[in-house]
Design an enzyme around this catalytic site. Structure first.
Site, mmCIF file in Angstrom:
data_model
loop_
_atom_site.group_PDB
_atom_site.id
_atom_site.type_symbol
_atom_site.label_atom_id
_atom_site.label_comp_id
_atom_site.label_asym_id
_atom_site.label_seq_id
_atom_site.Cartn_x
_atom_site.Cartn_y
_atom_site.Cartn_z
ATOM 1 N N ARG A 107 -61.513 10.907 40.942
ATOM 2 C CA ARG A 107 -60.674 12.112 40.841
ATOM 3 C C ARG A 107 -61.552 13.311 40.541
ATOM 4 O O ARG A 107 -62.355 13.279 39.606
ATOM 5 C CB ARG A 107 -59.671 11.971 39.689
ATOM 6 C CG ARG A 107 -58.591 11.010 39.937
ATOM 7 C CD ARG A 107 -57.405 11.233 39.032
ATOM 8 N NE ARG A 107 -57.710 11.384 37.615
ATOM 9 C CZ ARG A 107 -56.803 11.633 36.698
ATOM 10 N NH1 ARG A 107 -55.535 11.795 37.042
ATOM 11 N NH2 ARG A 107 -57.120 11.741 35.436
ATOM 12 N N THR A 111 -59.221 19.533 40.070
ATOM 13 C CA THR A 111 -58.027 19.537 40.942
ATOM 14 C C THR A 111 -57.215 18.249 40.805
ATOM 15 O O THR A 111 -56.067 18.189 41.235
ATOM 16 C CB THR A 111 -58.450 19.649 42.419
ATOM 17 O OG1 THR A 111 -59.216 18.481 42.743
ATOM 18 C CG2 THR A 111 -59.296 20.894 42.669
ATOM 19 N N ASP A 203 -59.892 6.632 29.353
ATOM 20 C CA ASP A 203 -60.490 6.468 30.683
ATOM 21 C C ASP A 203 -60.804 4.986 30.916
ATOM 22 O O ASP A 203 -61.715 4.428 30.297
ATOM 23 C CB ASP A 203 -61.765 7.315 30.784
ATOM 24 C CG ASP A 203 -62.304 7.342 32.204
ATOM 25 O OD1 ASP A 203 -62.568 6.253 32.770
ATOM 26 O OD2 ASP A 203 -62.459 8.448 32.758
ATOM 27 N N ASP A 206 -64.481 4.070 32.059
ATOM 28 C CA ASP A 206 -65.451 4.187 30.963
ATOM 29 C C ASP A 206 -65.288 3.051 29.955
ATOM 30 O O ASP A 206 -66.282 2.536 29.422
ATOM 31 C CB ASP A 206 -65.282 5.535 30.246
ATOM 32 C CG ASP A 206 -65.870 6.673 31.063
ATOM 33 O OD1 ASP A 206 -66.734 6.415 31.925
ATOM 34 O OD2 ASP A 206 -65.446 7.827 30.846
HETATM 35 C C1 PRP Z 1 -59.147 6.714 37.433
HETATM 36 C C2 PRP Z 1 -58.318 5.445 37.621
HETATM 37 C C3 PRP Z 1 -57.662 5.685 38.956
HETATM 38 C C4 PRP Z 1 -57.428 7.167 38.943
HETATM 39 C C5 PRP Z 1 -55.990 7.405 38.620
HETATM 40 O O1 PRP Z 1 -60.297 6.623 38.158
HETATM 41 O O2 PRP Z 1 -59.061 4.282 37.562
HETATM 42 O O3 PRP Z 1 -58.471 5.309 40.060
HETATM 43 O O4 PRP Z 1 -58.267 7.728 37.924
HETATM 44 O O5 PRP Z 1 -55.694 8.734 38.729
HETATM 45 P P1 PRP Z 1 -54.660 9.324 39.796
HETATM 46 O O6 PRP Z 1 -53.481 8.410 39.815
HETATM 47 O O7 PRP Z 1 -54.338 10.681 39.215
HETATM 48 O O8 PRP Z 1 -55.353 9.420 41.114
HETATM 49 P P2 PRP Z 1 -61.449 7.746 38.076
HETATM 50 O O9 PRP Z 1 -61.218 8.788 39.103
HETATM 51 O O10 PRP Z 1 -61.581 8.228 36.664
HETATM 52 O O11 PRP Z 1 -62.721 6.962 38.539
HETATM 53 P P3 PRP Z 1 -63.460 5.720 37.847
HETATM 54 O O12 PRP Z 1 -62.583 4.499 38.010
HETATM 55 O O13 PRP Z 1 -64.724 5.632 38.629
HETATM 56 O O14 PRP Z 1 -63.699 6.043 36.400
HETATM 57 N N1 URA Z 2 -57.483 7.588 34.791
HETATM 58 C C1 URA Z 2 -57.752 6.938 33.638
HETATM 59 O O1 URA Z 2 -58.725 6.174 33.550
HETATM 60 N N2 URA Z 2 -56.944 7.157 32.590
HETATM 61 C C2 URA Z 2 -55.873 7.965 32.654
HETATM 62 O O2 URA Z 2 -55.163 8.112 31.650
HETATM 63 C C3 URA Z 2 -55.616 8.642 33.866
HETATM 64 C C4 URA Z 2 -56.437 8.418 34.929
#
Ligand code: PRP
Ligand code: URA
Length: 212
Positions: A107, A111, A203, A206
């Site tokens: 994400r 945005t 997160d 993380d």
């Molecule tokens: C997080 C999560 C989803 C997304 C959800 O990933 O694991 O993939 O955000 O958000 P959305 O429903 O608003 O699209 P992130 O983009 O943080 O990437 P990561 O898994 O690499 O940490």
């Molecule tokens: N992605 C995450 O990992 N946590 C949230 O709460 C939203 C998006």
């Protein structure tokens, strides 16, 4: 969520118990990872109720009998990187023959729009039941885009498994993809101004990979 027939909340005391563990900010990376995997196993048990099966004939020590078994090679798991990876082994523990594809999306922090950076799907995926995994369904942008990518490959039977969902995310995916069954273990209250789910767990990527 009664308005969406394709949304299933998998409520169970054991699932609630494990959710409490991963929500706790004091849970360490090792335990967080283990419990995410266990939750995926529990959710898979319920969400694959309609897994393709076939009849085989076997010999018990006493006689010949017709039995029902899961069809080998009928399932593919597609985690959304990174956090969706944390759920894969939990599903593979029930369906060891499943093929695994990967979709990389992150994400944009301003945005909140998903950005694609990787896509590798198994050959023959179009004939399989595809389970997309991501622990968090926040705005729903990532899951909806991932499902669109999988549909472009010709897949017709797609499911989505998310551990924690916000109402906004469920609405987006349910409306963009009414043909996709969505399995969540809890529907949380709302998103905050940064797109994080409340109460949520922070997160997920993380916390699974220990990157912060
Ligand atoms: C997080 C999560 C989803 C997304 C959800 O990933 O694991 O993939 O955000 O958000 P959305 O429903 O608003 O699209 P992130 O983009 O943080 O990437 P990561 O898994 O690499 O940490
Ligand atoms: N992605 C995450 O990992 N946590 C949230 O709460 C939203 C998006």
């Amino acid at each position: 969520m009664k308005e969406y027939k394709n949304v299933h909340i998998l409520d169970h005391p054991l699932i609630r118990h494990k959710l409490a563990i991963i929500r706790d900010k004091n849970t360490n990376t090792k335990q967080f990872r283990e419990v995410v995997e266990e939750l995926a196993t529990l959710m898979a048990y319920e969400s694959f109720k309609d897994v393709p099966t076939q009849e085989i004939v076997i010999e018990t020590p006493l006689e010949t009998t017709k039995q029902t078994v899961v069809k080998e090679n009928s399932i593919a798991i597609v985690p959304i990187l990174r956090a969706g990876l944390g759920m894969v082994n939990g599903i593979l523990s029930l369906f060891p023959a499943a093929k695994v594809g990967h979709i990389g999306l992150y994400r944009n922090e301003e945005t909140l729009e998903p950005q694609e950076y990787y896509c590798k799907l198994p050959t023959g995926i179009e004939d399989k039941v595809v389970m997309v995994t991501d622990p968090m369904l926040a705005t729903g942008g990532s899951a909806s885009d991932a499902i669109t990518m999988i549909k472009k490959r010709g897949c017709k039977k797609i499911k989505l498994m998310c551990i924690i969902a916000a109402p906004e995310g469920v609405k987006k995916v349910a409306e963009d993809h009414p043909d996709v069954e969505i399995f969540i273990s809890t529907l949380d209250r709302q998103l905050n101004e940064k797109g994080y789910i409340l109460p949520g767990l922070g997160d997920a990527g993380d916390r699974i990979f220990g990157t912060k």
